[in-house]
Design a protein around this motif. Structure first.
Motif, PDB file in Angstrom:
ATOM      1  N   ALA A 141       0.822  -1.215   0.000  1.00 18.36           N
ATOM      2  CA  ALA A 141       0.000   0.000   0.000  1.00 18.36           C
ATOM      3  C   ALA A 141       0.852   1.258   0.000  1.00 18.36           C
ATOM      4  O   ALA A 141       0.397   2.319  -0.419  1.00 18.36           O
ATOM      5  CB  ALA A 141      -0.911  -0.002   1.221  1.00 18.36           C
ATOM      6  N   LEU A 142       2.091   1.142   0.479  1.00 22.04           N
ATOM      7  CA  LEU A 142       2.890   2.342   0.740  1.00 22.04           C
ATOM      8  C   LEU A 142       3.109   3.262  -0.469  1.00 22.04           C
ATOM      9  O   LEU A 142       2.928   4.475  -0.329  1.00 22.04           O
ATOM     10  CB  LEU A 142       4.233   1.958   1.364  1.00 22.04           C
ATOM     11  CG  LEU A 142       4.151   1.548   2.841  1.00 22.04           C
ATOM     12  CD1 LEU A 142       5.517   1.119   3.336  1.00 22.04           C
ATOM     13  CD2 LEU A 142       3.610   2.679   3.693  1.00 22.04           C
ATOM     14  N   PRO A 143       3.496   2.753  -1.659  1.00 20.19           N
ATOM     15  CA  PRO A 143       3.789   3.703  -2.745  1.00 20.19           C
ATOM     16  C   PRO A 143       2.621   4.633  -3.058  1.00 20.19           C
ATOM     17  O   PRO A 143       2.784   5.847  -3.073  1.00 20.19           O
ATOM     18  CB  PRO A 143       4.108   2.785  -3.931  1.00 20.19           C
ATOM     19  CG  PRO A 143       4.591   1.536  -3.326  1.00 20.19           C
ATOM     20  CD  PRO A 143       3.794   1.366  -2.061  1.00 20.19           C
ATOM     21  N   LEU A 144       1.437   4.078  -3.258  1.00 18.47           N
ATOM     22  CA  LEU A 144       0.286   4.918  -3.582  1.00 18.47           C
ATOM     23  C   LEU A 144      -0.065   5.817  -2.408  1.00 18.47           C
ATOM     24  O   LEU A 144      -0.357   7.009  -2.582  1.00 18.47           O
ATOM     25  CB  LEU A 144      -0.924   4.048  -3.959  1.00 18.47           C
ATOM     26  CG  LEU A 144      -2.171   4.828  -4.347  1.00 18.47           C
ATOM     27  CD1 LEU A 144      -1.935   5.611  -5.630  1.00 18.47           C
ATOM     28  CD2 LEU A 144      -3.371   3.921  -4.499  1.00 18.47           C
ATOM     29  N   ALA A 145      -0.014   5.260  -1.203  1.00 17.92           N
ATOM     30  CA  ALA A 145      -0.373   6.037  -0.007  1.00 17.92           C
ATOM     31  C   ALA A 145       0.565   7.221   0.159  1.00 17.92           C
ATOM     32  O   ALA A 145       0.124   8.350   0.383  1.00 17.92           O
ATOM     33  CB  ALA A 145      -0.331   5.143   1.224  1.00 17.92           C
ATOM     34  N   ILE A 146       1.858   6.984   0.025  1.00 21.08           N
ATOM     35  CA  ILE A 146       2.829   8.074   0.206  1.00 21.08           C
ATOM     36  C   ILE A 146       2.627   9.127  -0.864  1.00 21.08           C
ATOM     37  O   ILE A 146       2.622  10.323  -0.592  1.00 21.08           O
ATOM     38  CB  ILE A 146       4.276   7.523   0.191  1.00 21.08           C
ATOM     39  CG1 ILE A 146       4.502   6.641   1.411  1.00 21.08           C
ATOM     40  CG2 ILE A 146       5.287   8.668   0.172  1.00 21.08           C
ATOM     41  CD1 ILE A 146       5.847   5.936   1.430  1.00 21.08           C
ATOM     42  N   TYR A 147       2.401   8.664  -2.105  1.00 17.40           N
ATOM     43  CA  TYR A 147       2.205   9.608  -3.204  1.00 17.40           C
ATOM     44  C   TYR A 147       0.985  10.500  -2.958  1.00 17.40           C
ATOM     45  O   TYR A 147       1.061  11.727  -3.030  1.00 17.40           O
ATOM     46  CB  TYR A 147       2.073   8.843  -4.522  1.00 17.40           C
ATOM     47  CG  TYR A 147       1.600   9.682  -5.669  1.00 17.40           C
ATOM     48  CD1 TYR A 147       2.383  10.719  -6.154  1.00 17.40           C
ATOM     49  CD2 TYR A 147       0.361   9.452  -6.250  1.00 17.40           C
ATOM     50  CE1 TYR A 147       1.940  11.507  -7.199  1.00 17.40           C
ATOM     51  CE2 TYR A 147      -0.086  10.229  -7.295  1.00 17.40           C
ATOM     52  CZ  TYR A 147       0.695  11.255  -7.764  1.00 17.40           C
ATOM     53  OH  TYR A 147       0.252  12.024  -8.791  1.00 17.40           O
ATOM     54  N   LEU A 148      -0.156   9.882  -2.651  1.00 15.83           N
ATOM     55  CA  LEU A 148      -1.379  10.664  -2.455  1.00 15.83           C
ATOM     56  C   LEU A 148      -1.270  11.599  -1.258  1.00 15.83           C
ATOM     57  O   LEU A 148      -1.641  12.769  -1.319  1.00 15.83           O
ATOM     58  CB  LEU A 148      -2.583   9.734  -2.264  1.00 15.83           C
ATOM     59  CG  LEU A 148      -3.058   8.973  -3.498  1.00 15.83           C
ATOM     60  CD1 LEU A 148      -4.217   8.059  -3.138  1.00 15.83           C
ATOM     61  CD2 LEU A 148      -3.474   9.939  -4.596  1.00 15.83           C
TER      62      LEU A 148
END
Lengths: 326, 313
Positions: free
Chosen positions: B186-193
């Protein structure tokens, strides 16, 4: 009832304990690290804030991605190097040709149809006075799992032999229109398109909601000024609306391309990839976990990755431009 | 100036009214047609779940509305805690498993991602942009790529030659063994958003806090977290839907362990074994669908607001 809770209460306890522990550890670290002052404060903050994410990404995605890259040049048991054999097989094997063909169909058709349909609905929504219920209904499938969706669509695509009553919606409609329905999900290449419909059904609402927000963000005075200049309908759309939402349109399109490439559940749950419906992501799972050929599975994963690189490059260029503007 | 606007205003209003009136009626009709078409498949599932077993295979689901004959037997069967068609305790244990898997798998990544996003947005350091782009790039790594190596990590650890970098974690087949992969993925999308959102917070606010001598930890807790609620809520929906509806990660990391299988996973299995029990399958599917729908509709007002800040201006 009591044995039920005896089995299940500990699970809930385990969950609560895990959350409490997680938050407690964070609180302690924050408390200790927060007391550091002077020059040490910044580096400590960076380590505490960024460290956990980087470690998880390193072990969860980056490391595995590199390992998969290496595995793709090894044989089925990952013992010896086989050079480009796996890739050669992937692009020459007759059964793989169908998989690749389907994947290309999926990439070319579904993202653009989904996003364009979402844009059309967003434009229509913009003209409606009240929109909430219809909008929610169209958005609803997004909350349904692809496993759920494939059961939902089973009742549309269900087929029975002609001597039995047709309980599937499409079969029944076909029957009433006077022709014998085919066995939808077994008919190639129709079945691939029918599975695409499930994806489009599921994701159009997402595209619509995002694009609808983008259209609402177009300043009203620009719209009014151009309407005043005599632009409406198609000209207004081409001259004003679309250029204003183009960047959002492309972001949604890119998201859909990536989602399409990773697509696994719809194919897995409805046909299992049989009857000529398989796509790369599904075949990869079969190759790795069912036929235990880690090398070929890894090669497919890498091909998937390479296919997404253009989207990635485009996104990063876009992102950099946005960040320099902001 | 004022004359000019006065002259123009009514004209524009008229023009708009004309366009809207005509446009709005046609638009409303088309959107509602699409909305109805979009709902019919789900309605079919819903209707079937209230029909008696014998009727499901004999007539189409739409007959429920032509000749109403409802039954709650299917739901009371799947919720009974006795054995239902080979499944002990009905589907309730799987509903609980799904919650036990999903709730931490939402809380963990959001917390870690919010921290990382704050750091990348406001505690800049040399190379922080590069780290950000790197994380952004990881978004597109198909998770299929990571499954086997990660499973090996859990069962065998990481070794370089005879040197053990990470020992075997033995968490496959436990809840922890699903929370961790979900958190990682989940981290890549979460960090980006979240980075999009957090970096658009007013600079003055951050600087004022720094001038007051607040540490990054205080700023994070007192300013960033409360202000990021819309983005956090938006990502909560995303992550909840993703984890609750996930099949691939669950299939890989529960390894068919009966005690921790989530509902969606079980449903996929039941579609095979309950092939003839459409009455049980549809009611179970409806329960599987219902939970994310409730979450979604209760948080949906945050969805667009949190998701789009930064990207749409």
């Amino acid at each position: 009832m009591s044995t039920f809770w005896k089995d299940n209460l500990p699970k809930l306890g385990q969950m609560s304990a895990a959350i409490a522990l997680f938050l407690a550890v964070l609180a302690v670290i924050f408390f200790i690290a927060g007391r550091a002052n002077g020059k040490k404060q910044r580096p400590i903050a960076i380590v505490v804030f960024l460290g956990p994410a980087l470690i998880l990404l390193l072990f969860g995605l980056l490391g595995p991605a590199i390992r998969t890259f290496l595995l793709s040049f090894k044989g089925s048991a990952s013992k010896h190097w086989v050079g480009f054999n796996n890739y050669h097989w992937l692009f020459t094997d007759p059964s793989m040709r169908i998989v690749l063909r389907n994947t290309v169909f999926w990439i070319l058709l579904t993202p653009i149809v989904t996003t364009a349909l979402g844009l059309l609905l967003a434009i229509l929504l913009d003209r409606m006075r009240r929109e909430s219920i219809a909008k929610s209904l169209i958005f609803m499938p997004m909350a349904i799992s692809f496993v759920g969706a494939s059961i939902v669509w089973e009742f549309v695509y269900k087929f029975a032999n002609p001597d039995q009553p047709q309980v599937g919606l499409m079969s029944s409609i076909a029957h009433h229109l006077g022709f014998e329905p085919p066995n939808w999900l077994l008919t190639q290449p129709l079945n691939t398109f029918l599975l695409m419909v499930v994806f489009i059904w599921s994701q159009t609402g997402f595209a619509m909601v995002i694009l609808s927000a983008a259209i609402k963000a177009v300043p009203a005075d620009i719209m009014e000024a151009s309407a005043l200049d005599g632009a409406h309908g198609w000209r207004l759309f081409r001259g004003i609306t679309f250029p204003m939402v183009r960047s959002t349109f492309i972001v949604v399109l890119a998201t859909m391309v990536v989602a399409t490439l990773k697509l696994f559940d719809i194919v897995r749950a409805s046909t299992g990839g049989n009857f000529g419906t398989s796509v790369l992501a599904n075949e990869m799972y079969s190759e790795t976990f069912i036929r235990y050929d880690a090398g070929r599975g890894a090669a497919m994963a890498i091909v998937l990755f390479i296919l997404v690189i253009p989207v990635l490059v485009y996104n990063i260029i876009n992102l950099r431009r946005e960040r320099t503007i902001a | 100036m004022s004359l000019l606007t006065r002259n123009k205003a009514p004209k524009l209003a008229e023009h708009n009214a004309g366009r809207k009136l005509f446009g709005s009626r046609a638009a409303t009709i088309i959107v509602w047609i699409v909305a109805v078409v979009w709902t019919i498949p789900t309605l079919g599932l819903f209707a079937t779940s209230f029909r008696p077993k014998v009727e499901i295979s004999e007539t189409g689901w739409w007959n429920l509305f032509l000749h109403p004959h409802f039954t709650f037997a299917n739901y009371s069967a799947i919720f009974s805690t006795s054995t239902v068609s080979g499944i002990p305790n009905g589907i309730m244990p799987y509903v609980i498993n799904s919650f036990v898997i999903t709730i931490p798998a939402v809380i963990f990544p959001i917390t870690i991602a919010t921290m990382a996003a704050y750091c990348l947005a406001w505690v800049k350091f040399r190379g922080s942009d590069l780290v950000f782009y790197g994380i952004f790039a990881l978004q597109i790594v198909p998770i299929q790529v990571a499954l086997v190596p990660l499973l090996n990590l859990f069962t065998g650890g990481v070794h370089i030659g005879s040197f053990t970098l990470v020992p075997a974690l033995h968490i496959a087949g436990k809840f922890l063994g699903i929370w961790v992969p979900h958190t990682m993925f989940a981290l890549p999308l979460a960090i980006y958003l979240l980075h999009n959102f957090i970096s658009s917070l007013p600079r003055d606010l951050m600087e004022a806090a720094n001038v007051d001598g607040a540490s990054h930890f205080t700023v994070f807790r007192r300013i960033v977290l409360p202000l990021s609620v819309p983005a956090i809520a938006a990502f909560t929906i995303f992550q909840f839907l993703w984890v609750w509806n996930d099949l691939l990660v669950a299939l890989t990391f529960t390894g068919g362990t009966e005690g921790i299988d989530p509902l969606n996973n079980k449903l996929a299995g039941l579609a095979g074994t309950w092939g003839s029990h459409w009455e049980l399958l549809t009611s179970s599917a409806f329960i599987t669908i219902l939970v994310p729908l409730v979450v979604f509709f209760s948080l949906q007002r945050y969805f667009v607001r949190g998701l789009l800040s930064g990207s749409v201006k």
